[in-house]
Design a protein around this motif. Structure first.
Motif, PDB file in Angstrom:
ATOM      1  N   THR A   1       0.849  -1.189   0.000  1.00 26.16           N
ATOM      2  CA  THR A   1       0.000   0.000   0.000  1.00 26.16           C
ATOM      3  C   THR A   1       0.888   1.243   0.000  1.00 26.16           C
ATOM      4  OG1 THR A   1      -1.666  -1.171   1.316  1.00 26.16           O
ATOM      5  CG2 THR A   1      -1.829   1.236   1.216  1.00 26.16           C
ATOM      6  N   PRO A   2       0.739   2.122  -0.979  1.00 33.14           N
ATOM      7  CA  PRO A   2       1.595   3.311  -1.019  1.00 33.14           C
ATOM      8  C   PRO A   2       1.274   4.274   0.109  1.00 33.14           C
ATOM      9  CG  PRO A   2      -0.099   3.438  -2.706  1.00 33.14           C
ATOM     10  CD  PRO A   2      -0.205   2.071  -2.110  1.00 33.14           C
ATOM     11  N   VAL A   3       2.292   4.948   0.592  1.00 42.17           N
ATOM     12  CA  VAL A   3       2.094   6.033   1.554  1.00 42.17           C
ATOM     13  C   VAL A   3       1.251   7.095   0.872  1.00 42.17           C
ATOM     14  CG1 VAL A   3       3.268   7.819   2.894  1.00 42.17           C
ATOM     15  CG2 VAL A   3       4.266   5.536   2.714  1.00 42.17           C
ATOM     16  N   SER A   4       0.353   7.721   1.606  1.00 41.17           N
ATOM     17  CA  SER A   4      -0.568   8.676   0.997  1.00 41.17           C
ATOM     18  C   SER A   4       0.176   9.864   0.388  1.00 41.17           C
ATOM     19  CB  SER A   4      -1.556   9.199   2.049  1.00 41.17           C
ATOM     20  OG  SER A   4      -0.912  10.080   2.942  1.00 41.17           O
ATOM     21  N   TYR A   5      -0.419  10.438  -0.640  1.00 39.77           N
ATOM     22  CA  TYR A   5       0.168  11.598  -1.312  1.00 39.77           C
ATOM     23  C   TYR A   5       0.433  12.751  -0.336  1.00 39.77           C
ATOM     24  CZ  TYR A   5       0.659  15.406  -4.706  1.00 39.77           C
ATOM     25  OH  TYR A   5       1.129  16.481  -5.417  1.00 39.77           O
ATOM     26  N   PRO A   6      -0.542  13.129   0.513  1.00 42.47           N
ATOM     27  CA  PRO A   6      -0.258  14.231   1.455  1.00 42.47           C
ATOM     28  C   PRO A   6       0.913  13.941   2.388  1.00 42.47           C
ATOM     29  CG  PRO A   6      -2.619  13.818   1.335  1.00 42.47           C
ATOM     30  CD  PRO A   6      -1.947  12.690   0.600  1.00 42.47           C
ATOM     31  N   ASP A   7       1.056  12.690   2.835  1.00 46.14           N
ATOM     32  CA  ASP A   7       2.171  12.352   3.726  1.00 46.14           C
ATOM     33  C   ASP A   7       3.514  12.458   3.002  1.00 46.14           C
ATOM     34  OD1 ASP A   7       0.592  11.947   5.921  1.00 46.14           O
ATOM     35  OD2 ASP A   7       0.600   9.761   5.816  1.00 46.14           O
ATOM     36  N   GLN A   8       3.546  12.013   1.747  1.00 47.86           N
ATOM     37  CA  GLN A   8       4.801  12.110   0.999  1.00 47.86           C
ATOM     38  C   GLN A   8       5.165  13.563   0.720  1.00 47.86           C
ATOM     39  OE1 GLN A   8       5.788   8.943  -1.915  1.00 47.86           O
ATOM     40  NE2 GLN A   8       3.628   8.384  -1.784  1.00 47.86           N
ATOM     41  N   LYS A   9       4.181  14.380   0.380  1.00 52.97           N
ATOM     42  CA  LYS A   9       4.444  15.806   0.142  1.00 52.97           C
ATOM     43  C   LYS A   9       4.889  16.498   1.427  1.00 52.97           C
ATOM     44  CE  LYS A   9       3.632  17.955  -3.225  1.00 52.97           C
ATOM     45  NZ  LYS A   9       4.466  18.353  -4.383  1.00 52.97           N
ATOM     46  N   ARG A  10       4.281  16.102   2.539  1.00 56.61           N
ATOM     47  CA  ARG A  10       4.658  16.697   3.826  1.00 56.61           C
ATOM     48  C   ARG A  10       6.092  16.324   4.191  1.00 56.61           C
ATOM     49  NH1 ARG A  10       0.099  16.057   6.065  1.00 56.61           N
ATOM     50  NH2 ARG A  10       0.406  13.915   6.799  1.00 56.61           N
ATOM     51  N   ALA A  11       6.501  15.108   3.898  1.00 52.66           N
ATOM     52  CA  ALA A  11       7.871  14.681   4.183  1.00 52.66           C
ATOM     53  C   ALA A  11       8.869  15.474   3.346  1.00 52.66           C
ATOM     54  CB  ALA A  11       8.019  13.181   3.901  1.00 52.66           C
ATOM     55  N   MET A  12       8.570  15.673   2.066  1.00 49.53           N
ATOM     56  CA  MET A  12       9.466  16.444   1.211  1.00 49.53           C
ATOM     57  C   MET A  12       9.529  17.898   1.652  1.00 49.53           C
ATOM     58  SD  MET A  12      10.990  14.488  -0.870  1.00 49.53           S
ATOM     59  CE  MET A  12      11.683  15.642  -2.023  1.00 49.53           C
ATOM     60  N   ALA A  13       8.412  18.442   2.089  1.00 53.20           N
ATOM     61  CA  ALA A  13       8.400  19.826   2.572  1.00 53.20           C
ATOM     62  C   ALA A  13       9.239  19.962   3.841  1.00 53.20           C
ATOM     63  CB  ALA A  13       6.961  20.274   2.835  1.00 53.20           C
ATOM     64  N   ALA A  14       9.211  18.953   4.694  1.00 50.99           N
ATOM     65  CA  ALA A  14      10.019  18.974   5.916  1.00 50.99           C
ATOM     66  C   ALA A  14      11.508  18.970   5.581  1.00 50.99           C
ATOM     67  CB  ALA A  14       9.662  17.788   6.810  1.00 50.99           C
ATOM     68  N   LEU A  15      11.905  18.158   4.597  1.00 46.44           N
ATOM     69  CA  LEU A  15      13.300  18.144   4.174  1.00 46.44           C
ATOM     70  C   LEU A  15      13.692  19.493   3.576  1.00 46.44           C
ATOM     71  CD1 LEU A  15      13.693  14.637   2.458  1.00 46.44           C
ATOM     72  CD2 LEU A  15      14.555  15.346   4.691  1.00 46.44           C
ATOM     73  N   ALA A  16      12.816  20.045   2.740  1.00 49.78           N
ATOM     74  CA  ALA A  16      13.118  21.317   2.082  1.00 49.78           C
ATOM     75  C   ALA A  16      13.335  22.425   3.107  1.00 49.78           C
ATOM     76  CB  ALA A  16      11.987  21.691   1.121  1.00 49.78           C
ATOM     77  N   THR A  17      12.592  22.395   4.191  1.00 49.93           N
ATOM     78  CA  THR A  17      12.697  23.442   5.204  1.00 49.93           C
ATOM     79  C   THR A  17      13.824  23.184   6.187  1.00 49.93           C
ATOM     80  OG1 THR A  17      10.321  23.881   5.064  1.00 49.93           O
ATOM     81  CG2 THR A  17      11.458  24.639   7.051  1.00 49.93           C
ATOM     82  N   ASN A  18      13.909  21.955   6.704  1.00 49.54           N
ATOM     83  CA  ASN A  18      14.783  21.674   7.839  1.00 49.54           C
ATOM     84  C   ASN A  18      16.165  21.138   7.500  1.00 49.54           C
ATOM     85  OD1 ASN A  18      12.677  22.351   9.698  1.00 49.54           O
ATOM     86  ND2 ASN A  18      11.729  20.391   9.258  1.00 49.54           N
ATOM     87  N   VAL A  19      16.365  20.701   6.257  1.00 48.11           N
ATOM     88  CA  VAL A  19      17.674  20.170   5.853  1.00 48.11           C
ATOM     89  C   VAL A  19      18.274  20.986   4.715  1.00 48.11           C
ATOM     90  CG1 VAL A  19      18.944  18.156   5.033  1.00 48.11           C
ATOM     91  CG2 VAL A  19      16.996  17.843   6.566  1.00 48.11           C
ATOM     92  N   PHE A  20      17.435  21.335   3.731  1.00 50.86           N
ATOM     93  CA  PHE A  20      17.929  22.028   2.549  1.00 50.86           C
ATOM     94  C   PHE A  20      17.689  23.537   2.587  1.00 50.86           C
ATOM     95  CE2 PHE A  20      16.506  17.845   0.425  1.00 50.86           C
ATOM     96  CZ  PHE A  20      17.675  17.212   0.797  1.00 50.86           C
TER      97      PHE A  20
END
Length: 202
Positions: A18-37
């Motif tokens: 079962t794929p991780v939901s689209y909102p969860d994947q987008k939220r994870a990428m947004a967290a990386l963009a803010t907190n790491v990159f």
């Protein structure tokens, strides 16, 4: 992808993949963009960095470089994240998970990653934390786009095609960026050269 290892007809067993939901994947990428990159990802309280000294014990540490090597530490963390995000298995899984119902595809994933690494600098200077990050990211894309250059033949064709696409997109971003900072301009020239070499036809 969530994995359920239940047997056929086992009570309570779900869909095996079962794929991780689209909102969860987008939220994870947004967290990386803010907190790491992000531009402000490693901003410390004013005056903190000069005090990052190891505790001294007698005469230990003589003959060694004692400074905390702040940029090396940050780049090491960013490299670790890039190593995972651009791992060939991860990129293949993103493509494969479309067959399980995922709506977060490889093109959008890499666009999000590129924007997280480059977009915030489009109208100004690039801080040194981001300069190292951007050079590392472009190096990895170059290796994926032309795997024979880096012995990276593990990448599938969609990943190679998207890496070439992202390199061209970054080149376009840099062409529009303006700065009066000499270090930023030198950095952008170096990135441009990296991309030109990666996309050069032999």
């Amino acid at each position: 992808v969530y994995v359920d290892r239940g047997f056929f007809d086992q009570p309570g067993a779900g869909t095996p993949y079962t794929p991780v939901s689209y909102p969860d994947q987008k939220r994870a990428m947004a967290a990386l963009a803010t907190n790491v990159f992000g531009v402000k990802a490693f901003q410390a309280p004013e005056g903190l960095y000069p005090y990052l000294q190891r505790q001294r014990r007698g005469f230990s540490g003589w003959g060694n470089n004692e400074d905390p090597k702040i940029h090396d530490r940050v780049l090491s963390m960013q490299r670790g994240i890039l190593n995972h995000c651009l791992n060939p298995t991860v990129l293949r899984r993103i493509s494969d998970s479309r067959m399980y119902g995922s709506t977060y595809g490889l093109a959008e994933y890499l666009d999000d990653l590129t924007n997280g690494v480059f977009k915030d600098d489009a109208k100004g200077d690039v801080n040194i934390f981001r300069q190292g990050l951007q050079r590392e990211y472009v190096s990895r894309l170059a290796g994926i786009a032309k795997p024979e250059n880096m012995n990276m033949n593990l990448y599938d064709y969609p990943s190679q095609a998207m890496a070439q696409h992202e390199l061209r997109a970054i080149k376009g971003m840099i062409a529009k960026a303006k700065s009066t900072d000499a270090l930023t301009n030198a950095h952008r020239e170096a990135v441009n050269l990296q991309i030109d070499r990666a996309l050069a036809v032999k």
